[in-house]
Design a protein around this motif. Structure first.
Motif, short mmCIF file in Angstrom:
data_model
loop_
_atom_site.label_atom_id
_atom_site.label_comp_id
_atom_site.label_asym_id
_atom_site.label_seq_id
_atom_site.Cartn_x
_atom_site.Cartn_y
_atom_site.Cartn_z
N ASN A 18 0.76 -1.23 -0.13
CA ASN A 18 -0.14 0.14 0.02
C ASN A 18 0.61 1.12 -0.16
OD1 ASN A 18 -2.54 1.62 0.43
ND2 ASN A 18 -1.70 2.18 2.27
N GLY A 19 0.61 2.19 -0.67
CA GLY A 19 1.28 3.55 -0.71
C GLY A 19 2.63 3.58 -1.59
N ALA A 20 2.82 4.41 -2.33
CA ALA A 20 4.18 4.68 -2.91
C ALA A 20 5.46 4.99 -2.16
CB ALA A 20 4.01 5.85 -4.20
N ASP A 21 5.13 5.58 -1.18
CA ASP A 21 6.30 5.95 -0.19
C ASP A 21 6.51 4.91 0.90
OD1 ASP A 21 4.89 9.32 -0.19
OD2 ASP A 21 6.18 8.35 -1.68
N HIS A 22 5.91 3.87 0.83
CA HIS A 22 6.04 2.97 1.98
C HIS A 22 6.10 1.41 1.20
CE1 HIS A 22 5.83 5.38 5.68
NE2 HIS A 22 5.15 6.04 4.79
N ASP A 23 7.29 0.63 1.56
CA ASP A 23 7.11 -0.78 0.79
C ASP A 23 6.30 -1.65 2.02
OD1 ASP A 23 9.10 -1.51 2.91
OD2 ASP A 23 10.81 -1.12 1.13
N GLY A 24 6.30 -3.07 1.32
CA GLY A 24 5.61 -3.86 2.40
C GLY A 24 6.40 -4.06 3.58
N GLY A 25 7.61 -4.21 3.54
CA GLY A 25 8.45 -4.41 4.75
C GLY A 25 8.22 -3.32 5.75
N GLU A 26 8.61 -2.07 5.30
CA GLU A 26 8.19 -0.76 6.39
C GLU A 26 6.66 -0.94 6.82
OE1 GLU A 26 8.98 2.36 3.75
OE2 GLU A 26 11.34 2.43 4.38
N GLN A 27 5.80 -1.32 6.00
CA GLN A 27 4.38 -1.20 6.68
C GLN A 27 4.34 -2.26 7.49
OE1 GLN A 27 1.31 -1.52 3.40
NE2 GLN A 27 2.88 -0.54 2.15
N SER A 28 4.77 -3.45 7.43
CA SER A 28 4.81 -4.42 8.15
C SER A 28 5.43 -4.17 9.66
CB SER A 28 5.30 -5.97 7.69
OG SER A 28 4.73 -6.22 6.53
N GLU A 29 6.58 -3.59 9.47
CA GLU A 29 7.31 -3.05 10.59
C GLU A 29 6.69 -2.05 11.50
OE1 GLU A 29 11.74 -0.99 11.84
OE2 GLU A 29 11.26 -1.78 9.78
N THR A 30 6.02 -1.12 10.88
CA THR A 30 5.42 -0.01 11.53
C THR A 30 4.19 -0.66 12.11
OG1 THR A 30 5.96 1.61 9.91
CG2 THR A 30 4.17 2.12 11.28
N ALA A 31 3.50 -1.59 11.63
CA ALA A 31 2.18 -2.07 12.00
C ALA A 31 2.59 -2.93 13.04
CB ALA A 31 1.57 -3.08 10.82
N ALA A 32 3.63 -3.90 13.15
CA ALA A 32 4.17 -4.74 14.24
C ALA A 32 4.46 -3.77 15.63
CB ALA A 32 5.12 -5.24 13.97
N ARG A 33 5.21 -2.59 15.34
CA ARG A 33 5.60 -1.66 16.35
C ARG A 33 4.45 -1.08 16.97
NH1 ARG A 33 8.27 1.64 13.61
NH2 ARG A 33 6.69 3.46 13.49
N LEU A 34 3.32 -0.70 16.18
CA LEU A 34 2.15 -0.14 16.81
C LEU A 34 1.47 -1.04 17.66
CD1 LEU A 34 1.13 2.29 13.68
CD2 LEU A 34 2.02 2.90 15.79
N GLU A 35 1.24 -2.28 17.19
CA GLU A 35 0.43 -3.36 17.61
C GLU A 35 1.07 -3.61 19.18
OE1 GLU A 35 -2.05 -7.40 16.88
OE2 GLU A 35 -0.50 -6.89 15.39
N ALA A 36 2.64 -3.76 18.97
CA ALA A 36 3.02 -4.06 20.34
C ALA A 36 2.90 -2.93 21.32
CB ALA A 36 4.68 -4.32 19.95
N ALA A 37 2.94 -1.67 20.85
CA ALA A 37 2.81 -0.51 21.81
C ALA A 37 1.39 -0.70 22.32
CB ALA A 37 3.10 0.88 21.02
N TRP A 38 0.50 -0.95 21.69
CA TRP A 38 -0.79 -0.96 21.66
C TRP A 38 -1.45 -1.96 23.01
CZ3 TRP A 38 -4.63 1.72 23.40
CH2 TRP A 38 -6.03 1.25 22.96
N GLU A 39 -0.72 -2.96 22.74
CA GLU A 39 -0.99 -3.78 23.95
C GLU A 39 -0.26 -3.61 25.17
OE1 GLU A 39 -2.86 -6.85 23.54
OE2 GLU A 39 -3.41 -6.04 21.72
N ALA A 40 0.81 -3.09 25.17
CA ALA A 40 1.62 -2.62 26.37
C ALA A 40 0.65 -1.43 26.82
CB ALA A 40 2.93 -1.99 26.04
N ILE A 41 0.07 -0.38 26.06
CA ILE A 41 -0.71 0.40 26.67
C ILE A 41 -1.90 0.08 27.32
CG2 ILE A 41 -1.91 2.66 25.86
CD1 ILE A 41 0.17 3.10 23.81
N ARG A 42 -2.75 -1.05 26.70
CA ARG A 42 -3.81 -1.54 27.15
C ARG A 42 -3.64 -2.13 28.47
NH1 ARG A 42 -7.81 -3.51 24.12
NH2 ARG A 42 -7.57 -5.71 24.98
N ALA A 43 -2.50 -2.77 28.47
CA ALA A 43 -2.21 -3.44 29.68
C ALA A 43 -2.01 -2.40 30.97
CB ALA A 43 -0.95 -4.38 29.69
N GLY A 44 -1.55 -1.39 30.52
CA GLY A 44 -1.29 -0.18 31.53
C GLY A 44 -2.42 0.43 31.91
N LEU A 45 -3.36 0.65 30.95
CA LEU A 45 -4.50 1.25 31.20
C LEU A 45 -5.52 0.40 32.19
CD1 LEU A 45 -5.26 2.87 28.03
CD2 LEU A 45 -4.78 4.10 29.90
N ARG A 46 -5.55 -0.91 31.95
CA ARG A 46 -6.46 -1.79 32.48
C ARG A 46 -5.65 -1.85 34.15
NH1 ARG A 46 -6.87 -7.43 33.92
NH2 ARG A 46 -8.71 -8.31 33.24
#
Length: 486
Positions: A18-46
């Protein structure tokens, strides 16, 4: 496009180009980073806000679109109401939590989710944000007029009703019901801390349950004035008016503070008229009846009184006891005994908010210090509140109350007659004088016709003994004490 499954339940992400400025590898890395951060944030909020509130409001959030150049992340909620509530109550906390994760997120928005789809779009530039985000994921701006947000614990089930507030309670339920209300607008008035704001939040919560897509706007009169003035200065009154008139439920608190402001009153009147004509529901709260608000436009008074005006009277002893017992049950704290509950109910009579605050303070102190909640502990921890609420009961008041209760002349309290019909009420009055006033035994004796302090001691001991074996005497004492204490 990086698609997310039920992120809130831990489903794995799947990536696609998806997108001309981001290849699949960068997307996957960003998505993984955001999802990992989200799980940590959810645990802290809970952990930080507790399981109940987390499950009710934050568990339903999912990752939405992310704009890498601006660092803006969207979290999606299942409805506009939920998005507004989360943004208002937890928006700042969410933003700080994401920044602390160093995941490239600088700002967080809470938006309404597009249907059932939950997607994480990595947006290469601000210009493509709209195209990459789900078509229905319309950002929900947090209204500046909703600084505190709705309070989910302030619902109808947690409101304790009796004769002092039943009309307001029933009318609020009627206004929030799915069917068209019988009365609109609803004007609720009463003293500070008696439950007016609780009912406004309960109306909002109940209305949102059956009409989740409809706009609800809650603000104080002071905030209404400030926003109107700011709109005039910014030459943007049309947007201000449009936002107000889009509401299907308008809740205004502390309307008495709008009095005396000419242009603001004019705009408020037009808003009320337009909303009522369009079928919107309106609830108003104030510390006095509409006719008693000084300098208010007569047209506003007429419009507000055209619906239903319901008052909330100060809570009596029985209602205060019921509220504290309900708070004890809701908190799950059996450590607060009936004797402490009765102390609070009898001592703190100013308003319900202060009463609940005193109860919460005892619970917090008990948990933090690891101490049981006893009468002695309560008197120490709440010394300032108890002192501020203390009302000086006089022996003269006690004599008059006892004489009226037993249907004898007040002068008999000081007479020398020893007939039981007179002596027993006199002993009850001496007992209450010892219990409810700081007067010494000799002082009490002198006020009761110049009697010796030993007579007072005998009267106190006699009544104490009778209370244990005679239910009628015990009930008499309870009734008189309740009457004298307010």
């Amino acid at each position: 496009m990086v698609k997310a499954g039920e992120i809130a339940k831990g489903a794995p992400l799947q990536t696609a180009g998806n997108g001309a400025d981001h290849d699949g590898g960068e997307q996957s890395e960003t998505a993984a980073r955001l999802e990992a951060a989200w799980e940590a944030i959810r645990a802290g909020l809970r952990r930080d806000i507790g399981v109940r509130l987390f499950d009710q409001w934050l568990r339903q959030l999912s990752l939405g679109s992310f704009c890498a150049p601006t660092g803006t992340l969207d979290l999606t909620a299942p409805s506009e109401f939920a998005a507004n509530f989360v943004a208002s109550n937890y928006g700042a906390r969410l933003t700080l939590a994401w920044r602390a994760q160093n995941a490239g997120v600088a700002e967080v928005r809470v938006v309404r989710r597009a249907g059932a789809a939950r997607t994480l779009a990595l947006v290469p530039s601000p210009a493509t944000t709209t195209a990459e985000a789900p078509a229905e994921a319309v950002p929900v701006a947090v209204p500046a007029a909703q600084p505190d947000g709705f309070r989910p614990r302030h619902d109808f089930t947690s409101f304790v009703a009796d004769e002092s507030n039943r009309l307001a309670f029933s009318a609020a339920q009627g206004l929030a019901a799915p069917t068209q209300p019988m009365f609109n607008p609803l004007f609720i008035h009463g003293g500070t801390g008696q439950g007016k704001t609780h009912l406004l939040h309960a109306i909002a919560g109940a209305f949102a349950q059956h009409s989740p897509g409809k706009s609800i706007l809650y603000m104080s009169a002071e905030r209404f004035m400030m926003e109107f003035v700011n709109a005039i200065r910014a030459n943007d009154t049309m947007a201000f008016k449009a936002r107000l008139r889009a509401a299907r439920l308008l809740l205004i608190d502390d309307i008495q503070f709008i009095a005396g402001k000419g242009p603001t009153q004019e705009e408020f009147l037009h808003t009320i008229n337009d909303l009522i004509d369009s079928g919107a529901r309106i609830a108003i709260a104030a510390d006095r009846a509409p006719q008693a608000i000084e300098s208010v436009d007569k047209r506003i008074l007429s419009r507000l009184a055209g619906g239903l005006v319901a008052d909330i009277q100060p809570a009596g002893l029985e209602l205060r006891l019921a509220i504290l017992r309900a708070r004890r049950a809701a908190s799950g704290s059996s450590a607060v005994g009936d004797e402490v509950i009765e102390l609070l109910a009898r001592s703190i009579r100013s308003n319900i908010r202060e009463l609940e605050g005193a109860f919460n303070k005892l619970i917090a102190y008990s948990q933090l210090m690891g101490r049981a909640v006893t009468i002695e502990m309560a008197q120490t921890v709440l010394a300032d509140s108890l002192r501020a609420n203390a009302r000086r009961i006089t022996i003269d008041e006690i004599q008059r109350a006892c004489a009226a209760h037993y249907r004898i002349d007040t002068s008999e309290m000081r007479s020398a007659r020893r007939a039981r019909a007179v002596a027993r009420p006199r002993q009850v009055a001496m007992y209450l004088a010892k219990k409810l006033t700081p007067r010494s035994l000799p002082e009490i004796g002198r006020i009761f016709g110049g009697r010796d302090h030993s007579t007072v001691i005998h009267a106190v001991r006699t009544i104490e003994a009778l209370r244990k074996e005679n239910a009628d005497i015990d009930q008499d004492i309870r009734t008189l004490q309740s009457q004298l204490e307010g």
